[in-house]
Design an enzyme around this catalytic site. Structure first.
Site, PDB file in Angstrom:
ATOM      1  N   HIS A 140       1.033  -1.208   0.100  1.00 20.87           N
ATOM      2  CA  HIS A 140      -0.250   0.029   0.001  1.00 20.87           C
ATOM      3  C   HIS A 140       0.869   1.228  -0.020  1.00 20.87           C
ATOM      4  CE1 HIS A 140      -2.877   3.075   1.617  1.00 20.87           C
ATOM      5  NE2 HIS A 140      -4.171   2.071   1.354  1.00 20.87           N
ATOM      6  N   ASP A 217       2.855  -4.781   7.941  1.00 21.92           N
ATOM      7  CA  ASP A 217       1.455  -4.167   7.708  1.00 21.92           C
ATOM      8  C   ASP A 217       0.366  -5.106   7.904  1.00 21.92           C
ATOM      9  OD1 ASP A 217      -0.633  -2.900   7.005  1.00 21.92           O
ATOM     10  OD2 ASP A 217      -0.107  -2.160   5.107  1.00 21.92           O
ATOM     11  N   GLN A 220      -4.811  -5.665   6.791  1.00 23.44           N
ATOM     12  CA  GLN A 220      -5.877  -6.692   6.026  1.00 23.44           C
ATOM     13  C   GLN A 220      -5.957  -8.185   6.860  1.00 23.44           C
ATOM     14  OE1 GLN A 220      -8.104  -5.729   3.802  1.00 23.44           O
ATOM     15  NE2 GLN A 220      -7.073  -3.712   3.518  1.00 23.44           N
ATOM     16  N   LYS A 243     -10.898  -1.148  10.037  1.00 26.91           N
ATOM     17  CA  LYS A 243     -10.888  -2.318   9.295  1.00 26.91           C
ATOM     18  C   LYS A 243     -11.030  -3.560  10.094  1.00 26.91           C
ATOM     19  CE  LYS A 243      -7.389  -0.724   6.130  1.00 26.91           C
ATOM     20  NZ  LYS A 243      -8.114  -0.199   5.032  1.00 26.91           N
ATOM     21  N   CYS A 381      -4.646   2.390  -3.670  1.00 26.24           N
ATOM     22  CA  CYS A 381      -3.405   2.956  -3.151  1.00 26.24           C
ATOM     23  C   CYS A 381      -2.223   1.774  -3.421  1.00 26.24           C
ATOM     24  CB  CYS A 381      -3.654   3.299  -1.572  1.00 26.24           C
ATOM     25  SG  CYS A 381      -4.882   4.747  -1.390  1.00 26.24           S
TER      26      CYS A 381
END
Length: 423
Positions: A140, A217, A220, A243, A381
């Site tokens: 991202h 990261d 998700q 999220k 993104c």
């Protein structure tokens, strides 16, 4: 037959759903009863921001209505109650990630701020000109731009791990990039655009062999699977609350305590200090050292409620439900002529990203919207990733714990209408 007139899914799709009462779950999300253009809302954009259960909404409302005050410095009842709730949320995150200590949990506005914090604080102190930071093609923009800013500031070198045509990170190429100048590896756990699950434990192990630190990261990942930062052994892990069915404006940076303790403050101001004079400031211990100013108190409490909600449903059952949705959606959409699914890695989360011959992603998204179907259209993104596949953007349908097989059918029917319009 399904409610929308399609054959019921085969047992391979239905078996994982039978133990997960999705209709009961959907009743917990007030917005899912909303109608869009007089059609039932079909929300397939959880990868961008998930909807909120009543438990989270109520927790935020209770904070503001019953127990709101600024935290840590007040000696009165409301401040003590708010402080206790805020710090209990930190402890919930610690348990959720299986971190060793609540001190390893820093509250931030979101993963974007967390990555910037690491780049400016850790990178600014421990990296120097010529040091290498390894990223991947899947990243991202939030895990690209902060490192470019650091590169422009001090002269680090950014190396990029390629992916194959299925969207899998090429571990062989990654290992070849590692060397004596590699100081930090920053990669996604799950691609927001393709759903690819990366082997973060192996990525971390290989980086540590070369003495490099690792930032993951996890935006998700945490909505779709249990995460154990000690098993991964990463040095930093980050995710955003919105999220994970929690409030927006709140996120988490996990960092190993000994690393956080060696890092300078990211911002200056109230609550990150021990004492201040015009000659010298002594900083607070971690994590307060990185939480300058009045934090998003209700957001942290809401995030704690979201964690309670998700863990209460059992993350393994959520994962099975979402994998069944992914399998069914992949099967249905793959049968549509002219539709191309990007991201076909064997290990992936419940994201289907696709293009269609003769139709722009934004047009597809707009037409689906008129049927009440919310999908994301664009580059998500991840422009370098789109460049890798030779497309300007895709349509992305992302599934959460509240989605159903009937909603997959609605998506497929909507795409068929798009195909009829564009021939």
């Amino acid at each position: 037959m399904s409610a929308l007139g399609h054959p019921q899914p085969s047992p391979v799709f239905g078996s994982n759903l039978s133990t997960f009462d999705v209709e009961r779950v959907r009743a917990d999300f007030p917005i899912l009863s909303k109608r869009i253009y007089d059609r039932p809302l079909v929300f397939l954009d959880s990868a961008a921001s998930a909807q909120k259960p009543r438990a989270v909404i109520d927790a935020v409302r209770h904070c503001y209505e019953e127990e709101y005050a600024n935290i840590h410095r007040g000696v009165y009842y409301l401040s003590a109650r708010a402080t206790a709730a805020y710090e209990e949320a930190r402890a919930k995150v610690q348990r959720f990630l299986n971190a060793r200590d609540p001190r390893e949990i820093v509250f931030v506005r979101g993963a974007t701020e967390a990555i910037n914090l690491v780049a400016l604080s850790y990178g600014g102190r421990f990296l120097k000109e010529g040091d290498e930071v390894v990223l991947s093609t899947l990243e991202h923009h939030s895990n690209i731009v902060p490192w470019q800013l650091l590169r422009d500031r001090i002269g680090i070198v950014i190396r990029v791990v390629p992916i194959d045509d299925a969207g899998e990170l090429r571990l062989d190429a990654y290992e070849k990039l590692l060397g004596p100048r590699t100081k930090l590896v920053a990669v996604t756990h799950i691609s927001n655009a393709l759903g690819t699950i990366t082997p973060v434990a192996e990525i971390t192990r290989l980086a540590h062999k070369h003495g490099a630190k690792v930032l993951i990261d996890g935006c998700q990942a945490v909505p779709h699977q249990a995460v154990d930062v000690r098993a991964i052994d990463c040095d930093f892990y980050t995710f955003s609350g919105h999220k994970l069915y929690g409030p927006s404006g709140i996120g988490v940076l996990y960092g190993k305590a000994e690393i956080l303790e060696a890092m300078p403050p990211y911002q200056g101001g109230g609550d990150m200090i021990r004492s201040v004079s015009f000659e010298k400031t002594e900083y607070a211990d971690v994590p307060q050292r990185f939480e300058a100013g009045t934090p998003h108190i209700a957001g942290a409490i809401g995030l704690g409620a979201a964690i309670d909600y998700v863990t209460g449903l059992d993350q393994d059952r959520i994962a099975a439900h979402e994998q069944a949705l992914l399998a069914y959606a992949t099967d249905r959409l793959s049968g549509i002529p002219g539709l191309r699914i990007l991201g076909t890695a064997p290990e992936k989360a419940s994201i289907v990203s696709f293009t269609m011959e003769g139709a722009h992603p934004h047009d597809i998204g707009t037409i689906l919207d008129r049927s009440g179907i919310a999908v994301r259209a664009g580059h998500h993104c991840t422009q370098p990733l789109m460049d890798r596949f030779g497309v300007a953007g895709t349509v992305r349908a992302s599934f959460g714990l509240y989605n159903t097989l009937e909603e997959v059918d609605a998506l497929a029917e909507g795409i068929q209408r798009v195909k009829e319009i564009f021939g």
